[in-house]
Design a protein around this motif. Sequence first.
Motif, mmCIF file in Angstrom:
data_model
loop_
_atom_site.group_PDB
_atom_site.id
_atom_site.type_symbol
_atom_site.label_atom_id
_atom_site.label_comp_id
_atom_site.label_asym_id
_atom_site.label_seq_id
_atom_site.Cartn_x
_atom_site.Cartn_y
_atom_site.Cartn_z
ATOM 1 N N PHE A 1 -16.001 -4.364 77.463
ATOM 2 C CA PHE A 1 -17.239 -4.204 76.987
ATOM 3 C C PHE A 1 -17.780 -2.659 77.424
ATOM 4 C CE2 PHE A 1 -21.791 -3.745 77.260
ATOM 5 C CZ PHE A 1 -22.356 -4.165 76.103
ATOM 6 N N ALA A 2 -18.073 -1.715 76.620
ATOM 7 C CA ALA A 2 -18.482 -0.528 77.115
ATOM 8 C C ALA A 2 -19.473 0.194 76.389
ATOM 9 C CB ALA A 2 -17.169 0.416 76.438
ATOM 10 N N TYR A 3 -20.053 1.459 76.776
ATOM 11 C CA TYR A 3 -21.118 2.093 76.440
ATOM 12 C C TYR A 3 -20.736 3.647 76.573
ATOM 13 C CZ TYR A 3 -25.236 4.932 75.905
ATOM 14 O OH TYR A 3 -26.201 5.990 75.361
ATOM 15 N N SER A 4 -20.877 4.203 75.246
ATOM 16 C CA SER A 4 -20.383 5.615 75.306
ATOM 17 C C SER A 4 -21.467 6.583 74.435
ATOM 18 C CB SER A 4 -19.213 5.841 74.502
ATOM 19 O OG SER A 4 -19.373 5.401 73.055
ATOM 20 N N HIS A 5 -21.799 7.823 75.054
ATOM 21 C CA HIS A 5 -22.476 8.644 74.498
ATOM 22 C C HIS A 5 -21.695 9.936 74.207
ATOM 23 C CE1 HIS A 5 -25.767 11.346 73.553
ATOM 24 N NE2 HIS A 5 -26.793 10.392 73.844
ATOM 25 N N ARG A 6 -21.478 10.453 73.067
ATOM 26 C CA ARG A 6 -20.592 11.477 72.704
ATOM 27 C C ARG A 6 -21.297 12.937 72.796
ATOM 28 N NH1 ARG A 6 -20.654 8.147 68.091
ATOM 29 N NH2 ARG A 6 -18.650 6.653 67.708
ATOM 30 N N ASN A 7 -22.314 12.821 72.947
ATOM 31 C CA ASN A 7 -23.148 14.278 72.961
ATOM 32 C C ASN A 7 -24.150 14.428 73.968
ATOM 33 O OD1 ASN A 7 -23.645 16.954 71.938
ATOM 34 N ND2 ASN A 7 -24.567 16.221 69.899
ATOM 35 N N VAL A 8 -24.066 14.155 75.179
ATOM 36 C CA VAL A 8 -24.980 14.258 76.202
ATOM 37 C C VAL A 8 -25.476 15.672 76.210
ATOM 38 C CG1 VAL A 8 -25.393 13.865 78.572
ATOM 39 C CG2 VAL A 8 -23.831 12.522 77.541
ATOM 40 N N PHE A 9 -26.969 15.809 76.294
ATOM 41 C CA PHE A 9 -27.456 17.031 76.470
ATOM 42 C C PHE A 9 -27.270 18.073 75.286
ATOM 43 C CE2 PHE A 9 -26.485 15.991 81.100
ATOM 44 C CZ PHE A 9 -27.649 15.529 81.391
ATOM 45 N N GLY A 10 -26.801 17.451 74.085
ATOM 46 C CA GLY A 10 -26.365 18.135 73.052
ATOM 47 C C GLY A 10 -25.404 19.299 73.177
ATOM 48 N N ARG A 11 -24.442 18.993 74.270
ATOM 49 C CA ARG A 11 -23.380 20.103 74.493
ATOM 50 C C ARG A 11 -22.169 19.579 74.247
ATOM 51 N NH1 ARG A 11 -25.482 24.506 76.888
ATOM 52 N NH2 ARG A 11 -27.744 24.646 77.358
ATOM 53 N N ASN A 12 -21.906 18.382 73.589
ATOM 54 C CA ASN A 12 -20.591 17.616 73.267
ATOM 55 C C ASN A 12 -19.910 17.155 74.694
ATOM 56 O OD1 ASN A 12 -18.427 17.133 71.697
ATOM 57 N ND2 ASN A 12 -17.352 18.664 72.195
ATOM 58 N N GLN A 13 -20.781 16.805 75.713
ATOM 59 C CA GLN A 13 -20.270 16.283 76.612
ATOM 60 C C GLN A 13 -20.274 14.747 76.499
ATOM 61 O OE1 GLN A 13 -22.781 17.627 79.980
ATOM 62 N NE2 GLN A 13 -22.208 19.829 79.492
ATOM 63 N N LYS A 14 -19.121 14.242 77.236
ATOM 64 C CA LYS A 14 -19.010 12.743 76.870
ATOM 65 C C LYS A 14 -19.321 11.833 78.140
ATOM 66 C CE LYS A 14 -16.938 14.432 73.306
ATOM 67 N NZ LYS A 14 -17.447 14.409 72.070
ATOM 68 N N LEU A 15 -19.976 10.908 77.963
ATOM 69 C CA LEU A 15 -20.078 9.722 79.146
ATOM 70 C C LEU A 15 -19.737 8.311 78.672
ATOM 71 C CD1 LEU A 15 -21.475 8.843 82.018
ATOM 72 C CD2 LEU A 15 -23.567 8.274 80.461
ATOM 73 N N ASN A 16 -19.050 7.776 79.303
ATOM 74 C CA ASN A 16 -18.423 6.562 79.013
ATOM 75 C C ASN A 16 -18.620 5.468 80.124
ATOM 76 O OD1 ASN A 16 -16.737 6.638 76.328
ATOM 77 N ND2 ASN A 16 -16.188 8.594 77.489
ATOM 78 N N LEU A 17 -18.999 4.244 79.973
ATOM 79 C CA LEU A 17 -19.141 3.303 80.873
ATOM 80 C C LEU A 17 -18.531 2.061 80.471
ATOM 81 C CD1 LEU A 17 -22.989 3.953 81.668
ATOM 82 C CD2 LEU A 17 -21.139 4.761 83.017
ATOM 83 N N SER A 18 -17.520 1.700 81.170
ATOM 84 C CA SER A 18 -16.827 0.422 80.513
ATOM 85 C C SER A 18 -16.654 -0.596 81.495
ATOM 86 C CB SER A 18 -15.454 0.977 80.177
ATOM 87 O OG SER A 18 -14.455 1.397 81.070
ATOM 88 N N LEU A 19 -16.603 -1.907 81.301
ATOM 89 C CA LEU A 19 -16.147 -2.865 82.012
ATOM 90 C C LEU A 19 -15.179 -3.589 81.434
ATOM 91 C CD1 LEU A 19 -16.194 -5.254 84.096
ATOM 92 C CD2 LEU A 19 -18.082 -6.256 82.749
ATOM 93 N N GLU A 20 -13.768 -4.000 81.987
ATOM 94 C CA GLU A 20 -12.681 -4.720 81.494
ATOM 95 C C GLU A 20 -12.472 -5.929 82.353
ATOM 96 O OE1 GLU A 20 -9.203 -2.322 80.903
ATOM 97 O OE2 GLU A 20 -10.238 -0.919 79.662
ATOM 98 N N ARG A 21 -12.124 -7.208 81.657
ATOM 99 C CA ARG A 21 -12.205 -8.531 82.563
ATOM 100 C C ARG A 21 -10.979 -9.212 82.058
ATOM 101 N NH1 ARG A 21 -13.405 -9.865 87.944
ATOM 102 N NH2 ARG A 21 -13.461 -12.113 88.001
ATOM 103 N N GLY A 22 -9.985 -9.827 82.798
ATOM 104 C CA GLY A 22 -8.959 -10.523 82.287
ATOM 105 C C GLY A 22 -9.147 -11.879 83.233
#
Length: 661
Positions: A351-372
């Motif tokens: 499960f993940a959340y991503s933001h492709r354009n932080v501050f309008g400067r094409n900076q990327k933020l990815n928060l993810s959780l992987e579980r098995g």
Amino acid sequence: MARNEGIRFVSSSIKIPSPAPSSPPLPHFLLSSLPFARQTLSFHLDRAKEAFHDFLTSLPNRWPRTPFAMARTEAEPNPRRHGKEDEERVLISEVLIRNKDGETLEQADLEAIAAGALKSCRPNSALTVREVQEDVHRVIQTGLFSLCMPVAFDTRDGIRLVFQVEPNQEFRGLICEGANVLPSKFVEDAFRDGYGKIVNVRHLDEVIKSINGWYQDRGLTGLVSYAEILSGGIVRLEISEAEVNNITIRFLDRKTGEPTVGKTKQETILQQLTTKKGQVYSRLQGKRDVETILTMGIMEDVTIIPQPAADPHKVDLVMNLVERPSGGFSAGGGISSGITSGPLSGLIGSFAYSHRNVFGRNQKLNLSLERGQIDSIYRMNYTDPWIEGDNKRTSRMIMVQNSRTPGTLVHGNNQFDHGGLTIGRVTGGIEYSRLFRPKWNGTAGLIYQRAGARDDKGEPIIRDFYNSPLTASGKAYDEMLIAKLEGVYTESSDRSSSMFALNTEQGLPLFNEWLCFNRITARARQGFEIGPARLMLSASGGHVFGNFSPHEAFAIGGTNSVRGYEEGAVGSGRSYTVGSGEISFGVYGPLEGVMFADYGSDIGSGPTVPGDPAGARGKPGNGYGYGVGIRVDSPLGPLRLEYAFNDRTTGRFHFGVGYRN
């Protein structure tokens, strides 16, 4: 005088003729400009027509009793015939080539060329006015003469027809103005062989076409807009190049297509463009800029539209952008390579959340959780693809991660009653990457890691079932600060192309209990097309110097190593090498068939790993496998299903997502 003496290049203000109202829009408007303004073949032909008109008007005075004087050049009803049946013909006794003063030409070869151009006008031939006119045109079309005047003389032996010609000047120098991007050597080479020779207008036309072609081949908006032959044999060319005036960024609504306010900073877009104000506009460069903007991942559509500027010598560019939604949640799954048994072995949900354009400067933020079943990874990545103010396009990534992965790669075995163990890692670091040479990308980073082993109850342990140590420090956790350097050569994005990567990691012992080691790894890949099939050869290897955690040993065997073996079943060493060969071929649509063979070895380094976990588990230290499989493209990447036999004749299925490392 030296061969190229007198040739000079001058940069001057650009002079682009205003396009006609019917001219197509930029960047093609220059193509309707003057091709070669003066001293062209058409210019000489026009002069020839005027001279021939004078010749016709003088005929009655020269030949008052000859029917040739009364000939007419009316339209010919049958275009396949040279003249009309009712056109009068006159017998010509002699045909000569002379200069404008009536004297023999100084250069015999020019006289021979002019005489050779005559097709109809021969001694003792009966000619019409039309045939004389056509031969005048043929002389001019040689490109070596600026004037050809037919003159008739009535002699006692008959009518003498003299073609009075004026050769072009000898080429003595070149002036090329306005050529800001055209290499001077290109023009010099085009004119080099003509120095000291009579200027050939046909050759000049070819040179101008080659100059215009140079611009066209490179997608540049430019051409020769004016040319002339000056006194003294100096050829002057004027080049018109359209410079970029202004670049306007315009955002369009995804649904309506109407202008809207964008979230992306305009300077973020402008810094990605290689097209800059003041440069000669290049359509190919503009196309590459569009592709670059699209690869940022934040735009749905990008177009560049050239428009005429207020200054007719320049062009304005309007870039239309349609933004993608900048962020969102996603879910997915995968497979862990560390779990080799169980009905749902290795399945991982994410499960993940991503933001492709932080501050309008094409900076990327990815928060993810992987579980098995056993695996768990919590990860945060923050990436700036281009650090502001850096002209080397350096990217920066900040990473924080807490993971729990199976320890079976090194400390696993085929007996399930000994309990399991997992490796817990807390990692944080920063990495910088940039392209430092064509096809070469470099990465440098500093990473902190705290790692240790836990049993199936989650309690820290320092020794496994075979009493082998699980940490290098003898404590529950090993701590290390790692300086990382990596260089990657990639010929192209195609999987069949060449690839080479070299990585080194140095443990920095800032404190006595922190580990000090050096790990070097390398991998290479080369593809070959063999008819409809593709051969892929790959190799990798590495070595660790110094004190390192046993669970960080190189694990050999498995889906991405030596197929036919379980994960890590071939060996666990301080050193390793793995080689592989694959032949793939299309079967149907996206489905491919694969035949492969793998080999791997710890190069006898298994006993040098602290506790010798491979020896305690009876791992052979080397082995090979071979088999067949199928591969199909999917939204997750290539899906691989393979069946392989190892050197112990044991067969095993392998399932993977993505290509082998």
